[in-house]
Design a protein around this motif. Structure first.
Motif, PDB file in Angstrom:
ATOM      1  N   GLY A 102      30.672  50.892  47.742  1.00  8.16           N
ATOM      2  CA  GLY A 102      29.302  50.542  47.385  1.00  8.16           C
ATOM      3  C   GLY A 102      28.446  50.232  48.601  1.00  8.16           C
TER       4      GLY A 102
ATOM      5  N   THR B 176      25.527  51.988  39.576  1.00  7.35           N
ATOM      6  CA  THR B 176      25.686  50.636  39.038  1.00  7.35           C
ATOM      7  C   THR B 176      26.623  50.626  37.835  1.00  7.35           C
TER       8      THR B 176
ATOM      9  N   ALA C 242      27.286  44.864  43.035  1.00  6.70           N
ATOM     10  CA  ALA C 242      26.992  46.207  42.524  1.00  6.70           C
ATOM     11  C   ALA C 242      25.634  46.317  41.846  1.00  6.70           C
ATOM     12  N   ALA C 243      25.155  45.246  41.204  1.00  7.43           N
ATOM     13  CA  ALA C 243      23.871  45.343  40.502  1.00  7.43           C
ATOM     14  C   ALA C 243      22.709  45.645  41.446  1.00  7.43           C
TER      15      ALA C 243
ATOM     16  N   VAL D 167      30.113  48.239  38.710  1.00  3.48           N
ATOM     17  CA  VAL D 167      30.252  46.910  38.096  1.00  3.48           C
ATOM     18  C   VAL D 167      31.585  46.776  37.359  1.00  3.48           C
TER      19      VAL D 167
ATOM     20  N   VAL E 133      28.550  41.567  39.747  1.00  3.78           N
ATOM     21  CA  VAL E 133      27.102  41.720  39.558  1.00  3.78           C
ATOM     22  C   VAL E 133      26.376  41.568  40.883  1.00  3.78           C
TER      23      VAL E 133
ATOM     24  N   VAL F   7      21.062  55.807  40.950  1.00  4.94           N
ATOM     25  CA  VAL F   7      21.365  54.374  41.064  1.00  4.94           C
ATOM     26  C   VAL F   7      21.882  53.815  39.746  1.00  4.94           C
TER      27      VAL F   7
ATOM     28  N   LEU G 148      22.475  47.739  43.559  1.00  9.23           N
ATOM     29  CA  LEU G 148      22.368  49.181  43.798  1.00  9.23           C
ATOM     30  C   LEU G 148      21.199  49.791  43.032  1.00  9.23           C
ATOM     31  N   LEU G 149      20.728  49.087  41.970  1.00  7.35           N
ATOM     32  CA  LEU G 149      19.570  49.572  41.237  1.00  7.35           C
ATOM     33  C   LEU G 149      18.312  49.582  42.098  1.00  7.35           C
TER      34      LEU G 149
END
Length: 459
Positions: free
Chosen positions: A139, A61, A91-92, A65, A88, A57, A94-95
């Motif tokens: 994504g 990310t 895609a963020a 991003v 952000v 992950v 995805l963490l």
């Protein structure tokens, strides 16, 4: 003619009720994760496998991003600040895929719809995909894959329906700008969700199979233990019945063999004989329960160490090179009847089961059987080399039930058992069974000197 009774018609709102129920279940699946927030592969015994989802992950990310920002600014002409905020939001999250994929989907789903609305306000350029740009599609597929691996089928279906509904609404809002991106995400999303769900259901089926095999193995071992205890009880009956019969006969015949007994002593012997006969009756009653199958084979005399030689010879005739080493003091003790019958029978059964295991799991292996006595214990040792012939697939992995019976017999006699593989591929079975202490021979006292007879006087 009588008319047949008509079936009651279903309620008019039956379909509506079913639809409402399904919609409530889908809404519940979308709003309630089916698993606690534990990371993916958290139960793996290896550290690198537990860290792998976090590394994945982070890499996703770190890639999506900047790529999303660059595509939104260069290809779609979105201002830098708005492009960064959209990147952000898309895609963020995805963490969160490693431990909270459903919550991550909600954020990504809302950010993707917001991004489609923002792109709708930008001038239409040739070659641009709308409503979902390429980084959004890629994504989003990773998010769907994480959902398929973690969530239930109901949740997965709800996510796919929501994705298709959002794409359809955006297509209807601006059909001239929609060039098939919504349909592409719907089709690819279905494929990814099916793959993820198949992998998840397969892993759950394997886990349940392992649990069931573990339960079955435990039940099988417990059943084997109970069967072995029942067999031991039947065999010990013959051992105890012999001694009780001897007590009964001696108590009954004592008043006739010993003269001058008082009435109290005769009554005591009669009470002993009656108690012994009552015990024999109760044992036979219990034994009839243990022998509920009606088998009469267990009524034969039980084997002992005097038949170990025959057992080894039969094993040799079966194709297993085996040899027996029995100490002379053991043979003498068996002939004199100094070995307790329970120990004698247990030693024979241990050798029998050990040789049977060698035949099954190590065919053709050279086997050595040793029976010695010393230190108040009878030692039975069965050692075999590695298998010299191919093992049948049915016998490749043993269940260890024979060892369960050995341990139970040794435990009941108060001994110890040591089993385990050898470095050369063989196996070792060593049992120490207690022997009764031998009484030292009593030294006979020298006869008292008889008085000297007087010598006749000489004339």
């Amino acid at each position: 003619m009588t008319s047949s009774p008509t079936r009651p018609s279903p309620p008019a709102d039956g379909l509506l009720s079913a639809a409402r129920l399904n919609l409530r279940e889908l809404a519940h699946g979308l709003s309630h994760p089916s698993h606690p927030p534990t990371p993916l592969l958290a139960g793996s015994p290896r550290l690198w496998l537990r860290l792998l989802p976090y590394a994945a992950v982070l890499a996703l990310t770190g890639v999506f991003v900047p790529v999303t920002i660059q595509i939104l600014t260069n290809d779609y002409g979105v201002p830098g600040g708005i492009a960064a905020a959209l990147a952000v939001g898309q895609a963020a999250p995805l963490l969160m895929l490693a431990h909270r994929p459903l919550q991550a989907w909600w954020i990504v789903f809302a950010a993707d719809i917001l991004g489609a609305v923002v792109l709708l306000g930008r001038p239409e350029l040739l070659g641009n995909i709308w409503p979902w740009p390429p980084p959004v599609i890629t994504g989003y597929l990773f998010v769907l894959l994480a959902l398929g691996l973690r969530e239930t089928r109901r949740t997965v279906i709800g996510v796919w329906l929501a994705t298709g509904a959002a794409g359809l609404v955006l297509h209807l809002v601006a059909p001239s700008r929609s060039d098939g991106g919504a349909l592409l995400l719907c089709v690819l999303g279905a494929v990814v969700l099916v793959i993820g769900a198949a992998v998840r259901e397969r892993s759950e089926a394997q886990r349940m199979l392992v649990e069931q095999e573990t339960i079955s193995e435990a039940e099988r071992a417990q059943r084997t233990l109970l069967e072995e205890r029942t067999r031991i009880a039947r065999e010990l009956h013959d051992v105890v019945a012999h001694h009780m019969s001897v007590i009964t006969v001696q108590a009954d015949s004592a008043p006739y063999r010993i003269g001058g007994l008082s009435e109290e002593a005769k009554a005591e012997f009669a009470s002993i004989a009656a108690g012994a006969r009552e015990s024999l009756t109760e044992m036979r009653t219990l034994l009839s329960v243990l022998r509920s199958d009606g088998s009469r084979g267990d009524l034969a005399p039980q084997p002992g160490l005097d038949r170990v030689q025959q057992l080894v010879e039969a094993t040799v005739r079966a194709g297993l090179p085996a040899e027996l080493s029995m100490a002379a003091e053991v043979r003498d003790a068996v002939e004199r009847g100094e070995v307790p019958q329970a120990v004698d029978l247990s030693a024979y059964r241990i050798v029998q089961e050990a040789l049977a295991n060698v035949v099954r799991h190590a065919p053709g292996a050279r086997t050595r059987v040793s029976v010695t006595a010393g230190g108040g214990h009878l030692t039975v040792l069965v050692v075999n080399d590695g298998a010299r012939e191919p093992v049948s697939p049915l016998e490749a992995s043993g269940t260890g039930h024979g060892l369960v019976g050995m341990r139970e017999r040794v435990r009941l006699t108060g001994g110890t058992l040591d089993t385990g593989p050898l470095p050369d591929g063989g196996f070792r079975v060593a049992a120490r069974l207690p022997l009764p202490p031998t009484e030292p021979p009593q030294q006979s006292e020298p006869p008292e000197p008889s008085p000297a007879r007087p010598t006749p006087e000489e004339p």
